[in-house]
Design an enzyme around this catalytic site. Sequence first.
Site, PDB file in Angstrom:
ATOM      1  N   GLY A   1      30.779  32.996  -4.473  1.00  0.00           N
ATOM      2  CA  GLY A   1      30.553  31.902  -3.537  1.00  0.00           C
ATOM      3  C   GLY A   1      31.554  30.801  -3.801  1.00  0.00           C
ATOM      4  O   GLY A   1      32.164  30.753  -4.875  1.00  0.00           O
TER       5      GLY A   1
ATOM      6  N   GLN B   1      34.933  22.352  -4.012  1.00  0.00           N
ATOM      7  CA  GLN B   1      35.703  22.935  -5.114  1.00  0.00           C
ATOM      8  C   GLN B   1      37.196  23.058  -4.803  1.00  0.00           C
ATOM      9  O   GLN B   1      37.999  23.193  -5.710  1.00  0.00           O
ATOM     10  CB  GLN B   1      35.140  24.317  -5.486  1.00  0.00           C
ATOM     11  CG  GLN B   1      33.732  24.239  -6.078  1.00  0.00           C
ATOM     12  CD  GLN B   1      33.174  25.607  -6.345  1.00  0.00           C
ATOM     13  OE1 GLN B   1      32.661  26.258  -5.438  1.00  0.00           O
ATOM     14  NE2 GLN B   1      33.289  26.083  -7.575  1.00  0.00           N
TER      15      GLN B   1
ATOM     16  N   CYS C   1      30.368  29.196 -12.936  1.00  0.00           N
ATOM     17  CA  CYS C   1      30.969  28.408 -11.860  1.00  0.00           C
ATOM     18  C   CYS C   1      32.482  28.448 -11.991  1.00  0.00           C
ATOM     19  O   CYS C   1      33.015  28.282 -13.088  1.00  0.00           O
ATOM     20  CB  CYS C   1      30.478  26.966 -11.938  1.00  0.00           C
ATOM     21  SG  CYS C   1      31.118  25.929 -10.617  1.00  0.00           S
ATOM     22  N   LEU C   2      33.159  28.679 -10.868  1.00  0.00           N
ATOM     23  CA  LEU C   2      34.625  28.738 -10.878  1.00  0.00           C
ATOM     24  C   LEU C   2      35.234  27.397 -11.297  1.00  0.00           C
ATOM     25  O   LEU C   2      36.381  27.366 -11.744  1.00  0.00           O
ATOM     26  CB  LEU C   2      35.143  29.148  -9.497  1.00  0.00           C
ATOM     27  CG  LEU C   2      34.763  30.562  -9.037  1.00  0.00           C
ATOM     28  CD1 LEU C   2      35.172  30.777  -7.587  1.00  0.00           C
ATOM     29  CD2 LEU C   2      35.390  31.622  -9.946  1.00  0.00           C
TER      30      LEU C   2
ATOM     31  N   HIS D   1      23.122  26.775  -5.683  1.00  0.00           N
ATOM     32  CA  HIS D   1      24.285  26.402  -6.506  1.00  0.00           C
ATOM     33  C   HIS D   1      25.373  25.771  -5.615  1.00  0.00           C
ATOM     34  O   HIS D   1      25.961  24.742  -5.969  1.00  0.00           O
ATOM     35  CB  HIS D   1      24.797  27.657  -7.218  1.00  0.00           C
ATOM     36  CG  HIS D   1      26.055  27.491  -8.016  1.00  0.00           C
ATOM     37  ND1 HIS D   1      26.085  27.630  -9.396  1.00  0.00           N
ATOM     38  CD2 HIS D   1      27.333  27.223  -7.640  1.00  0.00           C
ATOM     39  CE1 HIS D   1      27.337  27.427  -9.812  1.00  0.00           C
ATOM     40  NE2 HIS D   1      28.114  27.191  -8.773  1.00  0.00           N
TER      41      HIS D   1
ATOM     42  N   HIS E   1      26.969  21.764  -5.074  1.00  0.00           N
ATOM     43  CA  HIS E   1      28.376  21.326  -5.084  1.00  0.00           C
ATOM     44  C   HIS E   1      28.640  20.295  -3.982  1.00  0.00           C
ATOM     45  O   HIS E   1      29.361  19.316  -4.188  1.00  0.00           O
ATOM     46  CB  HIS E   1      29.326  22.511  -4.853  1.00  0.00           C
ATOM     47  CG  HIS E   1      29.664  23.282  -6.091  1.00  0.00           C
ATOM     48  ND1 HIS E   1      30.256  22.702  -7.194  1.00  0.00           N
ATOM     49  CD2 HIS E   1      29.524  24.594  -6.399  1.00  0.00           C
ATOM     50  CE1 HIS E   1      30.458  23.629  -8.123  1.00  0.00           C
ATOM     51  NE2 HIS E   1      30.017  24.794  -7.667  1.00  0.00           N
TER      52      HIS E   1
HETATM   53  O1  GNR Z   1      31.163  33.333  -8.830  1.00  0.00           O
HETATM   54  C1  GNR Z   1      30.108  32.720  -9.059  1.00  0.00           C
HETATM   55  N1  GNR Z   1      29.093  33.369  -9.671  1.00  0.00           N
HETATM   56  C2  GNR Z   1      27.826  32.825  -9.820  1.00  0.00           C
HETATM   57  C3  GNR Z   1      26.958  33.460 -10.692  1.00  0.00           C
HETATM   58  C4  GNR Z   1      25.672  32.978 -10.851  1.00  0.00           C
HETATM   59  C5  GNR Z   1      25.251  31.891 -10.138  1.00  0.00           C
HETATM   60  C6  GNR Z   1      26.098  31.243  -9.270  1.00  0.00           C
HETATM   61  C7  GNR Z   1      27.387  31.717  -9.102  1.00  0.00           C
HETATM   62  S1  GNR Z   1      28.451  30.925  -7.985  1.00  0.00           S
HETATM   63  C8  GNR Z   1      29.996  31.295  -8.727  1.00  0.00           C
HETATM   64  C9  GNR Z   1      31.129  30.790  -7.870  1.00  0.00           C
HETATM   65  C10 GNR Z   1      31.043  29.286  -7.784  1.00  0.00           C
HETATM   66  O2  GNR Z   1      31.362  28.543  -8.685  1.00  0.00           O
HETATM   67  N2  GNR Z   1      30.546  28.787  -6.695  1.00  0.00           N
HETATM   68  O3  GNR Z   1      30.379  27.463  -6.582  1.00  0.00           O
HETATM   69 NI    NI Z   2      30.144  26.707  -8.613  1.00  0.00          NI
END
Ligand code: GNR
Ligand code: NI
Length: 170
Positions: free
Chosen positions: A46, A51, A92-93, A134, A138
């Site tokens: 996601g 971001q 989270c990325l 999540h 953001h």
């Molecule tokens: O790639 C993502 N994996 C993830 C794993 C568990 C809970 C939420 C996520 S979202 C994350 C990508 C991201 O940072 N999205 O904002």
């Molecule tokens: Ni994230």
Amino acid sequence: MAILPILKYPDPRLRNKAKEVQTVNKKTQSLIDDMFETMIDAKGIGLAATQVDVHKRVIVMDLSEDRSDPRIFINPSIEVLDETTQPYDEGCLSIPGVYETVERPNHVMITATDRNGDIFNEEATGLLAVCIQHEIDHLEGILFIDYLSKLKKSIIIKKLSKLKSNTAIL
Ligand code: GNR
Ligand code: NI
């Protein structure tokens, strides 16, 4: 199409509150295309526009293994259908290398606008419920580490600042 740079914690721009999209136009479509390309390149499931330093309420997602299930949520909101929470190991990325368990409601109703500007509803459980919460966080400037205890958060912040000073040397 373009791969956009992803903001990394503690960039203060990750704390901006995103604005509602007024009309879904060509510019929105092109943002969505770039966000998908960026998310796939970064191997994420996601991505919120925040971001990539665009402070509009746009989320892209693909929870499938083979990238065959792209989803778009514009101006998303959720209604909690069941207060029962589920623990999930989140990453989270924008906070690479950090994985911690977060508890969130496991049954929600999503309302959002799609790529054509049409409103839709989708009932979510499991990973979809985790991911939409999540990503909406953001858009509000909230990160998953904000839910951890002060002690856990301070350990993570220390670890991240050490990682950063190490990469400066190498
Ligand atoms: O790639 C993502 N994996 C993830 C794993 C568990 C809970 C939420 C996520 S979202 C994350 C990508 C991201 O940072 N999205 O904002
Ligand atoms: Ni994230």
